[in-house]
Motif scaffolding. Sequence first.
Motif, mmCIF file in Angstrom:
data_model
loop_
_atom_site.group_PDB
_atom_site.id
_atom_site.type_symbol
_atom_site.label_atom_id
_atom_site.label_comp_id
_atom_site.label_asym_id
_atom_site.label_seq_id
_atom_site.Cartn_x
_atom_site.Cartn_y
_atom_site.Cartn_z
ATOM 1 N N LEU A 188 0.936 -1.094 -0.323
ATOM 2 C CA LEU A 188 -0.053 0.372 -0.032
ATOM 3 C C LEU A 188 1.010 1.657 0.050
ATOM 4 N N GLY A 189 2.110 0.820 -0.395
ATOM 5 C CA GLY A 189 3.282 2.397 -0.079
ATOM 6 C C GLY A 189 3.311 3.373 1.019
ATOM 7 N N LEU A 190 3.640 2.351 2.318
ATOM 8 C CA LEU A 190 3.548 2.768 2.886
ATOM 9 C C LEU A 190 4.545 3.018 4.128
ATOM 10 N N GLY A 191 6.165 2.394 4.121
ATOM 11 C CA GLY A 191 6.512 2.205 4.309
ATOM 12 C C GLY A 191 7.472 1.429 4.554
ATOM 13 N N TYR A 192 8.045 0.966 5.801
ATOM 14 C CA TYR A 192 8.840 0.667 6.208
ATOM 15 C C TYR A 192 9.530 0.793 7.982
ATOM 16 N N PRO A 193 9.068 0.308 9.570
ATOM 17 C CA PRO A 193 9.149 -1.338 8.905
ATOM 18 C C PRO A 193 7.333 -1.133 9.106
ATOM 19 N N ALA B 177 -0.643 7.725 -2.197
ATOM 20 C CA ALA B 177 0.369 9.426 -2.737
ATOM 21 C C ALA B 177 1.013 9.974 -1.125
ATOM 22 N N ASP B 178 0.558 9.928 -0.729
ATOM 23 C CA ASP B 178 1.385 10.257 0.690
ATOM 24 C C ASP B 178 1.356 9.205 1.782
ATOM 25 N N PRO B 179 2.518 8.909 2.169
ATOM 26 C CA PRO B 179 2.199 7.495 2.849
ATOM 27 C C PRO B 179 1.645 8.216 4.464
ATOM 28 N N SER B 180 2.483 9.404 4.889
ATOM 29 C CA SER B 180 1.459 10.416 6.001
ATOM 30 C C SER B 180 -0.397 10.348 6.208
ATOM 31 N N ARG B 181 -0.288 10.633 5.464
ATOM 32 C CA ARG B 181 -1.776 10.504 5.083
ATOM 33 C C ARG B 181 -2.714 9.668 3.881
ATOM 34 N N PRO B 182 -2.632 8.786 3.945
ATOM 35 C CA PRO B 182 -2.902 7.969 3.428
ATOM 36 C C PRO B 182 -4.841 7.882 3.289
ATOM 37 N N PRO B 183 -5.302 7.942 2.358
ATOM 38 C CA PRO B 183 -6.599 8.645 2.276
ATOM 39 C C PRO B 183 -7.847 6.623 3.194
ATOM 40 N N ARG B 184 -9.234 7.233 3.537
ATOM 41 C CA ARG B 184 -9.474 6.472 4.750
ATOM 42 C C ARG B 184 -9.653 5.062 4.033
ATOM 43 N N GLU B 185 -10.233 4.259 2.651
ATOM 44 C CA GLU B 185 -10.194 3.517 2.212
ATOM 45 C C GLU B 185 -8.578 2.941 2.861
ATOM 46 N N ILE B 186 -7.523 3.224 2.745
ATOM 47 C CA ILE B 186 -6.363 2.395 2.470
ATOM 48 C C ILE B 186 -6.342 2.179 4.649
ATOM 49 N N ARG B 187 -7.426 3.122 5.190
ATOM 50 C CA ARG B 187 -6.515 2.890 6.663
ATOM 51 C C ARG B 187 -8.109 2.170 7.552
ATOM 52 N N ASP B 188 -9.243 1.889 6.433
ATOM 53 C CA ASP B 188 -10.098 1.148 6.663
ATOM 54 C C ASP B 188 -9.442 0.144 6.556
ATOM 55 N N LEU B 189 -8.806 -0.307 5.594
ATOM 56 C CA LEU B 189 -8.226 -1.428 4.661
ATOM 57 C C LEU B 189 -7.021 -2.490 6.203
ATOM 58 N N VAL B 190 -6.245 -1.210 6.553
ATOM 59 C CA VAL B 190 -5.058 -1.918 7.006
ATOM 60 C C VAL B 190 -5.130 -2.222 8.617
ATOM 61 N N ALA B 191 -6.275 -1.443 8.863
ATOM 62 C CA ALA B 191 -6.819 -1.290 10.492
ATOM 63 C C ALA B 191 -7.611 -3.010 10.025
ATOM 64 N N SER B 192 -8.598 -3.033 9.250
ATOM 65 C CA SER B 192 -9.112 -4.801 9.002
ATOM 66 C C SER B 192 -8.376 -5.535 9.212
ATOM 67 N N PHE B 193 -7.109 -5.270 8.579
ATOM 68 C CA PHE B 193 -6.370 -7.103 8.517
ATOM 69 C C PHE B 193 -5.320 -6.930 9.621
ATOM 70 N N GLN B 194 -4.892 -5.490 10.080
ATOM 71 C CA GLN B 194 -4.653 -5.785 11.740
ATOM 72 C C GLN B 194 -6.184 -6.351 13.114
ATOM 73 N N ARG B 195 -7.050 -6.319 12.684
ATOM 74 C CA ARG B 195 -7.490 -7.156 13.830
ATOM 75 C C ARG B 195 -7.892 -8.177 12.869
ATOM 76 N N ALA B 196 -8.175 -8.169 12.234
ATOM 77 C CA ALA B 196 -7.710 -10.362 11.786
ATOM 78 C C ALA B 196 -6.507 -11.164 12.187
ATOM 79 N N VAL B 197 -5.830 -10.022 12.009
ATOM 80 C CA VAL B 197 -3.979 -10.290 12.403
ATOM 81 C C VAL B 197 -4.291 -11.492 13.969
ATOM 82 N N VAL B 198 -4.630 -9.961 15.039
ATOM 83 C CA VAL B 198 -4.838 -9.488 16.098
ATOM 84 C C VAL B 198 -6.085 -10.875 16.263
#
Length: 341
Positions: free
Chosen positions: A174-179, A232-253
């Motif tokens: 998602l172009g958010l950076g490392y780690p 495009a700006d990893p420090s301020r990604p759009p809502r759909e990316i934030r919701d996506l990573v939050a959903s991913f995180q919830r599933a892993v946890v």
Amino acid sequence: MRILAIETSCDETAAAVVEDGRRILSSIVSTQAAIHSPYGGVVPELASRHHLENICPVVSGAMAEAGMDYAGLDAVAVTQGPGLVGSLLVGVQAAKGLAFVHGKPLVPVHHIAGHLQAPFLAHEGEVPLPAIALVVSGGHTSLFEVPAAGEFHLLGRTRDDAAGEAFDKVAKLLGLGYPGGPIIDRLSQGADDRAVEFTIARIKDGKADFSFSGIKTAVLHHVRKNGIAPAADPSRPPREIRDLVASFQRAVVTALVRRLRQVAEDRSPASLLLTGGVAANSLLRKEAARTAADLGLPLFVPPISLSTDNAAMIAAAGFVAYARGIRAGWDLNAEAHLPLG
Ligand code: KG4
Ligand code: ZN
């Protein structure tokens, strides 16, 4: 008993002096995150070159911060493996050189034994045994039973990606950076973690194993299907990316905590331990605490500085190993794949 420890298994050059396995006299961690960030993951050749540059100032810094000279040390401990072999070699050679020149015993430490010791270092004398420990890092996702100090029995592990690796790969996609872990943790705050329903396969053959490659692929499919472009700006990604990573995180946890609960119910330990870089995750900390409270068990989690890679945990594990008579010869070699126990 004062131990200098060196840790260079991945992309952190770290050195620490710890007294009696419990008092941290100094702990220095020089991270290479900014160097690897453009590549979305650790580049092994770059990592070993930077360890070479950093090792002397980091070790001298740890000695100075502890107010010590080498003569005052009782032993030198070092991470022997597992990890990136070129990175490990820098630490192993430095430790061998120092131990040889100053006439100190050399103690080899398994990286995961270090992570497993971190809760004991942070909560000295408070951890009732036997414990069930969940070790979640960029390279490992494992459950251990800890019957006594320095004894670990593997109960289950990931069959493919480690949980931290899944965080790093999803962030890269998602172009958010490392780690990726700390970035996804931060972006998930206040996002809708029910926006996308990810399910993580349960391993059904009775083993307490994990699998995280499926969810990484599910995220990839979701991204393709919905035409989601990298931020495009990893420090301020759009809502759909934030919701996506939050959903991913919830599933892993959810998958991690579900397995921890199941193993704890099966084996009736006296306490639970959570450690490794991913133990820094705020949702995992919260959910593990909730599970422990449900089960009526104390949970011990090191502070973030001792959860992610550091040398203080290696010194603490080195103290336990030293007490058990474990020593290395001058032929000690770095081991990329090293079984624990
Ligand atoms: O233990 P560690 O520092 O190094 C290894 O032994 O691998 O763990 C590093 C891993 C990385 O994958 C990183 O993304 C993850 O820990 N991590 C996190 C968080 N902080 C670090 N994952 C999720 N949430 C975090 N807050
Ligand atoms: Zn680690």
